[in-house]
Enzyme design. Structure first.
Site, PDB file in Angstrom:
ATOM      1  CB  SER A   1      -0.855  -0.027   1.263  1.00 35.24           C
ATOM      2  OG  SER A   1      -1.431   1.228   1.488  1.00 35.24           O
TER       3      SER A   1
ATOM      4  CE1 TYR B   1      -3.835  -2.765   5.697  1.00 29.19           C
ATOM      5  CE2 TYR B   1      -3.426  -0.436   5.309  1.00 29.19           C
ATOM      6  CZ  TYR B   1      -3.685  -1.701   4.818  1.00 29.19           C
ATOM      7  OH  TYR B   1      -3.790  -1.914   3.471  1.00 29.19           O
TER       8      TYR B   1
ATOM      9  CE  LYS C   1      -1.492  -4.407   3.348  1.00 30.21           C
ATOM     10  NZ  LYS C   1      -1.854  -5.721   2.792  1.00 30.21           N
TER      11      LYS C   1
HETATM   12  P1  NAD Z   1     -11.098  -6.873   1.198  1.00 31.13           P
HETATM   13  O1  NAD Z   1     -11.292  -6.860   2.670  1.00 31.13           O
HETATM   14  O2  NAD Z   1     -12.274  -6.607   0.338  1.00 31.13           O
HETATM   15  O3  NAD Z   1     -10.444  -8.258   0.744  1.00 31.13           O
HETATM   16  C1  NAD Z   1      -9.582  -8.994   1.571  1.00 31.13           C
HETATM   17  C2  NAD Z   1     -10.073 -10.428   1.578  1.00 31.13           C
HETATM   18  O4  NAD Z   1      -9.198 -11.209   2.402  1.00 31.13           O
HETATM   19  C3  NAD Z   1     -11.480 -10.585   2.146  1.00 31.13           C
HETATM   20  O5  NAD Z   1     -12.251 -11.368   1.259  1.00 31.13           O
HETATM   21  C4  NAD Z   1     -11.267 -11.291   3.477  1.00 31.13           C
HETATM   22  O6  NAD Z   1     -12.365 -12.130   3.807  1.00 31.13           O
HETATM   23  C5  NAD Z   1      -9.984 -12.066   3.211  1.00 31.13           C
HETATM   24  N1  NAD Z   1      -9.172 -12.389   4.397  1.00 31.13           N
HETATM   25  C6  NAD Z   1      -8.754 -11.554   5.372  1.00 31.13           C
HETATM   26  N2  NAD Z   1      -8.017 -12.223   6.271  1.00 31.13           N
HETATM   27  C7  NAD Z   1      -7.962 -13.518   5.849  1.00 31.13           C
HETATM   28  C8  NAD Z   1      -7.345 -14.686   6.341  1.00 31.13           C
HETATM   29  N3  NAD Z   1      -6.681 -14.693   7.497  1.00 31.13           N
HETATM   30  N4  NAD Z   1      -7.468 -15.830   5.642  1.00 31.13           N
HETATM   31  C9  NAD Z   1      -8.171 -15.867   4.479  1.00 31.13           C
HETATM   32  N5  NAD Z   1      -8.785 -14.781   3.985  1.00 31.13           N
HETATM   33  C10 NAD Z   1      -8.681 -13.624   4.645  1.00 31.13           C
HETATM   34  O7  NAD Z   1      -9.917  -5.827   0.874  1.00 31.13           O
HETATM   35  P2  NAD Z   1      -9.390  -5.278  -0.521  1.00 31.13           P
HETATM   36  O8  NAD Z   1      -9.717  -3.829  -0.574  1.00 31.13           O
HETATM   37  O9  NAD Z   1      -9.792  -6.169  -1.608  1.00 31.13           O
HETATM   38  O10 NAD Z   1      -7.822  -5.373  -0.248  1.00 31.13           O
HETATM   39  C11 NAD Z   1      -7.060  -6.499  -0.668  1.00 31.13           C
HETATM   40  C12 NAD Z   1      -5.622  -6.292  -0.194  1.00 31.13           C
HETATM   41  O11 NAD Z   1      -5.132  -5.047  -0.705  1.00 31.13           O
HETATM   42  C13 NAD Z   1      -5.478  -6.206   1.328  1.00 31.13           C
HETATM   43  O12 NAD Z   1      -4.300  -6.872   1.705  1.00 31.13           O
HETATM   44  C14 NAD Z   1      -5.353  -4.716   1.576  1.00 31.13           C
HETATM   45  O13 NAD Z   1      -4.607  -4.445   2.742  1.00 31.13           O
HETATM   46  C15 NAD Z   1      -4.611  -4.254   0.333  1.00 31.13           C
HETATM   47  N6  NAD Z   1      -4.832  -2.835   0.016  1.00 31.13           N
HETATM   48  C16 NAD Z   1      -6.102  -2.363  -0.155  1.00 31.13           C
HETATM   49  C17 NAD Z   1      -6.300  -1.009  -0.429  1.00 31.13           C
HETATM   50  C18 NAD Z   1      -7.685  -0.444  -0.597  1.00 31.13           C
HETATM   51  O14 NAD Z   1      -7.826   0.790  -0.542  1.00 31.13           O
HETATM   52  N7  NAD Z   1      -8.718  -1.248  -0.821  1.00 31.13           N
HETATM   53  C19 NAD Z   1      -5.212  -0.135  -0.540  1.00 31.13           C
HETATM   54  C20 NAD Z   1      -3.923  -0.666  -0.379  1.00 31.13           C
HETATM   55  C21 NAD Z   1      -3.743  -2.017  -0.104  1.00 31.13           C
HETATM   56  N1  UFG Z   2     -12.262  11.629   3.459  1.00 30.70           N
HETATM   57  C1  UFG Z   2     -13.275  12.521   3.804  1.00 30.70           C
HETATM   58  N2  UFG Z   2     -14.420  12.004   4.308  1.00 30.70           N
HETATM   59  C2  UFG Z   2     -14.630  10.675   4.494  1.00 30.70           C
HETATM   60  C3  UFG Z   2     -13.591   9.778   4.135  1.00 30.70           C
HETATM   61  C4  UFG Z   2     -12.423  10.297   3.628  1.00 30.70           C
HETATM   62  O1  UFG Z   2     -13.121  13.725   3.661  1.00 30.70           O
HETATM   63  O2  UFG Z   2     -15.705  10.285   4.964  1.00 30.70           O
HETATM   64  C5  UFG Z   2     -11.023  12.177   2.856  1.00 30.70           C
HETATM   65  C6  UFG Z   2      -9.773  11.827   3.625  1.00 30.70           C
HETATM   66  O3  UFG Z   2      -9.541  12.789   4.645  1.00 30.70           O
HETATM   67  C7  UFG Z   2      -8.717  11.833   2.512  1.00 30.70           C
HETATM   68  C8  UFG Z   2      -9.499  11.349   1.289  1.00 30.70           C
HETATM   69  O4  UFG Z   2     -10.867  11.588   1.582  1.00 30.70           O
HETATM   70  O5  UFG Z   2      -8.299  13.156   2.269  1.00 30.70           O
HETATM   71  C9  UFG Z   2      -9.290   9.867   0.992  1.00 30.70           C
HETATM   72  O6  UFG Z   2      -9.588   9.123   2.162  1.00 30.70           O
HETATM   73  P1  UFG Z   2      -9.761   7.520   2.140  1.00 30.70           P
HETATM   74  O7  UFG Z   2     -10.121   7.112   3.529  1.00 30.70           O
HETATM   75  O8  UFG Z   2     -10.679   7.144   1.041  1.00 30.70           O
HETATM   76  O9  UFG Z   2      -8.328   7.000   1.716  1.00 30.70           O
HETATM   77  P2  UFG Z   2      -6.902   7.173   2.437  1.00 30.70           P
HETATM   78  O10 UFG Z   2      -5.980   7.792   1.445  1.00 30.70           O
HETATM   79  O11 UFG Z   2      -7.033   7.832   3.745  1.00 30.70           O
HETATM   80  O12 UFG Z   2      -6.472   5.669   2.730  1.00 30.70           O
HETATM   81  C10 UFG Z   2      -6.645   4.611   1.786  1.00 30.70           C
HETATM   82  C11 UFG Z   2      -6.780   3.298   2.560  1.00 30.70           C
HETATM   83  C12 UFG Z   2      -5.492   3.025   3.293  1.00 30.70           C
HETATM   84  C13 UFG Z   2      -4.367   2.967   2.285  1.00 30.70           C
HETATM   85  C14 UFG Z   2      -4.302   4.265   1.507  1.00 30.70           C
HETATM   86  C15 UFG Z   2      -3.257   4.193   0.424  1.00 30.70           C
HETATM   87  O13 UFG Z   2      -7.841   3.399   3.488  1.00 30.70           O
HETATM   88  O14 UFG Z   2      -5.569   1.784   3.932  1.00 30.70           O
HETATM   89  O15 UFG Z   2      -5.563   4.545   0.896  1.00 30.70           O
HETATM   90  O16 UFG Z   2      -3.454   3.080  -0.379  1.00 30.70           O
HETATM   91  F1  UFG Z   2      -3.209   2.783   2.944  1.00 30.70           F
END
Ligand code: NAD
Ligand code: UFG
Length: 335
Positions: A124, A148, A152
């Site tokens: 991330s 969190y 990573k």
């Molecule tokens: P998500 O929660 O939708 O998907 C994660 C999946 O992993 C879920 O289906 C959950 O049930 C499964 N899971 C969690 N722990 C588990 C375990 N111990 N064993 C088996 N399955 C398990 O999240 P996502 O948004 O699809 O994110 C996928 C990956 O990308 C995550 O590792 C997350 O940290 C990373 N990531 C997401 C974002 C974002 O903004 N969505 C940004 C950066 C990184």
């Molecule tokens: N924001 C609002 N109102 C809300 C939610 C968010 O104003 O209700 C603003 C935040 O302050 C930020 C922007 O919208 O300025 C984006 O916020 P998000 O929560 O959508 O995303 P972040 O960048 O804070 O974080 C996300 C994931 C993290 C990940 C990061 C980079 O939640 O886990 O992107 O990948 F690490």
């Protein structure tokens, strides 16, 4: 190839399954459904008109994982499984270290026993902390501001150590920026449980009438309009980045660490305006205090992904809003 997709029922996982299958790969999903539902994978089957092998299991369960590798000829693993809620990670750090870090260690041990050494990992942009310069280049210093983010960072280091110890490993560490939107079919999309933590699903829930108004966290950042700036990336573009990374690690040794973003930052107000234009809905909002831990701006330099993976994000903010809104309208209560 046959790809094991941990966390394949989740938001990014389901979109990646579609692209993998449409590119002709076989997939095996391994998920404990702690933040997802098997119904999401059924939707993937509907899009691809193909069955998907789904195994319910936990990445911390060595026996269950071993069983997967003994009963399938896995060529590579895409590892999405993990917990991702920043606030929850502050309240329950051990849960995050056990699930994310220890789970990944178990997965790698089982892979090594099975002789599978191709791995794509979901990292991330959070690993850059509050960056000193923009856009963010992969060799910037890393630091995390919450448990969190530290999971990573620790996993990235663990995987680099693993590859140093055994150079047959080929690993891609993909640092995602802010994935939003949904598959254009409207059949799969983001399905947050409870009140969304992230901006985009909150906006779509306001638009559909599920929430009254959006709180904009902070209007006094050092950004053009005072609100936070992020690099939003269409989830289908992100999914395609995984295919490119997979192909790349098949013929290159080592660890590849790469940003997956568009290179373009948008503020919260720009996002609201674009969403309103695309959806024809008004998003009531009020500017409130900053959210603790938030940074002003974060966007990628995506050139390494272009050079190393031949990958570029194609979709703009309007397409992200269009597809995310389509998903929300077709599935007002989620799956
Ligand atoms: P998500 O929660 O939708 O998907 C994660 C999946 O992993 C879920 O289906 C959950 O049930 C499964 N899971 C969690 N722990 C588990 C375990 N111990 N064993 C088996 N399955 C398990 O999240 P996502 O948004 O699809 O994110 C996928 C990956 O990308 C995550 O590792 C997350 O940290 C990373 N990531 C997401 C974002 C974002 O903004 N969505 C940004 C950066 C990184
Ligand atoms: N924001 C609002 N109102 C809300 C939610 C968010 O104003 O209700 C603003 C935040 O302050 C930020 C922007 O919208 O300025 C984006 O916020 P998000 O929560 O959508 O995303 P972040 O960048 O804070 O974080 C996300 C994931 C993290 C990940 C990061 C980079 O939640 O886990 O992107 O990948 F690490």
């Amino acid at each position: 190839m046959t790809i094991l997709v941990t966390g394949g029922a989740g938001y990014i996982g389901t979109h990646t399954l579609v692209e993998l299958m449409q590119a002709g790969h076989q997939v095996v999903v391994f998920d404990n459904f702690c933040n997802s539902t098997p119904a999401a994978v059924l939707r993937v089957e509907q899009i691809c008109a193909r069955k998907v092998k789904i195994i319910q299991g936990d990445i911390c369960d060595r026996q269950a994982l071993t069983q997967v590798f003994t009963s399938h000829q896995i060529d590579a693993v895409i590892h999405f499984a993990g917990l991702k809620a920043v606030g929850e990670s502050v309240a329950k750090p051990l849960l995050y270290y056990r699930n994310n870090v220890s789970g990944t260690a178990t997965l790698c041990e089982v892979m090594a026993e099975a002789g599978v050494t191709r791995l794509v990992f979901s990292s991330s942009a959070t690993v850059y902390g509050d960056p000193q310069h923009l856009p963010i280049v992969e060799d910037f210093a890393t630091c995390a501001t919450n448990p969190y983010g530290r999971t990573k960072l620790f996993i990235e280091e663990m995987l680099r150590d693993l590859q140093r110890s055994d150079t047959s490993w080929r690993i891609a560490l993909l640092r995602y920026f802010n994935p939003i939107g949904a598959h254009p079919s409207g059949l799969i999309g983001e399905n947050p449980a409870g009140i969304p933590n992230n901006l985009f699903p909150f906006i779509t829930q306001v638009a559909i009438g599920k929430r009254e108004s959006l709180s904009v966290f902070g209007g006094d950042y050092q950004t053009p309009d005072g609100t936070g700036v992020r690099d939003y990336i269409h989830v289908v573009d992100l999914a395609l980045g995984h295919l490119c990374a997979l192909e790349r690690i098949m013929d290159k040794e080592g660890v590849l660490t790469v940003n997956l973003g568009t290179g373009q930052g948008y503020s919260v107000l720009e996002m609201i305006n674009t969403f309103e234009q695309v959806s024809g809905r008004t998003i009531p909002y009020q500017i409130v205090d900053r959210r603790p831990g938030d940074i002003a701006s974060c966007y990628a330099d995506p050139s390494l992904a272009r050079h190393e993976l031949g990958w570029v994000a194609e979709c703009g903010l309007k397409e992200m809003c269009r597809d995310g809104w389509n998903w929300q309208q077709q599935n007002p209560t989620g799956y």
